[in-house]
Design an enzyme around this catalytic site. Structure first.
Site, mmCIF file in Angstrom:
data_model
loop_
_atom_site.group_PDB
_atom_site.id
_atom_site.type_symbol
_atom_site.label_atom_id
_atom_site.label_comp_id
_atom_site.label_asym_id
_atom_site.label_seq_id
_atom_site.Cartn_x
_atom_site.Cartn_y
_atom_site.Cartn_z
ATOM 1 N N CYS A 32 14.922 63.388 81.697
ATOM 2 C CA CYS A 32 14.940 63.441 80.343
ATOM 3 C C CYS A 32 13.520 63.273 79.742
ATOM 4 O O CYS A 32 13.049 62.317 79.695
ATOM 5 C CB CYS A 32 15.743 62.470 79.754
ATOM 6 S SG CYS A 32 15.422 62.011 78.055
ATOM 7 N N CYS A 35 12.882 60.598 76.932
ATOM 8 C CA CYS A 35 12.830 59.367 77.593
ATOM 9 C C CYS A 35 11.487 59.094 78.298
ATOM 10 O O CYS A 35 11.139 58.026 78.088
ATOM 11 C CB CYS A 35 13.939 59.270 78.867
ATOM 12 S SG CYS A 35 15.520 59.402 78.363
#
Length: 108
Positions: A32, A35
């Site tokens: 991600c 993230c």
């Protein structure tokens, strides 16, 4: 990733729900991108305010049970737990100022 400890499905109840102070859980995954953008920001906030709120990370790929039970469908999702309940949920990558604003009541 950074200096924030990991939490798993197995120890979530003990580390998060039964904590006597607020706990921020960053739900993330290795793949991600957003993230990875949020991670160093949370590390900074943790180093400045970690005495008031506990910071933990949960890899959603390795620990699918807890994110599912809290309906975490998009990552990054940052939940703040207090007294065993979700008291704040922040979805998506945000700049440091926005995160500090969202967390102000827990770190003031």
């Amino acid at each position: 990733m950074g200096n924030i400890a990991a939490v798993t499905d197995a120890d979530f109840e003990t580390e998060v729900l039964k904590s006597d102070k607020p706990v921020l859980v960053d739900f993330w995954a290795e793949w991600c991108g957003p993230c990875r953008q949020v991670s160093p920001i949370l590390d900074e906030i943790n180093s400045q305010h970690g005495d008031k709120i506990t910071f933990l990370k949960m890899n959603v790929d390795e620990n699918p049970v807890t994110p599912a039970s809290y309906r975490v469908t998009g990552i990054p999702t940052i939940n703040v737990y207090q007294g065993g309940e979700v008291v704040r949920s922040i979805v998506g990558a945000k700049p440091k100022a926005a995160l500090l604003n969202e967390l102000s009541e827990f770190i003031a």
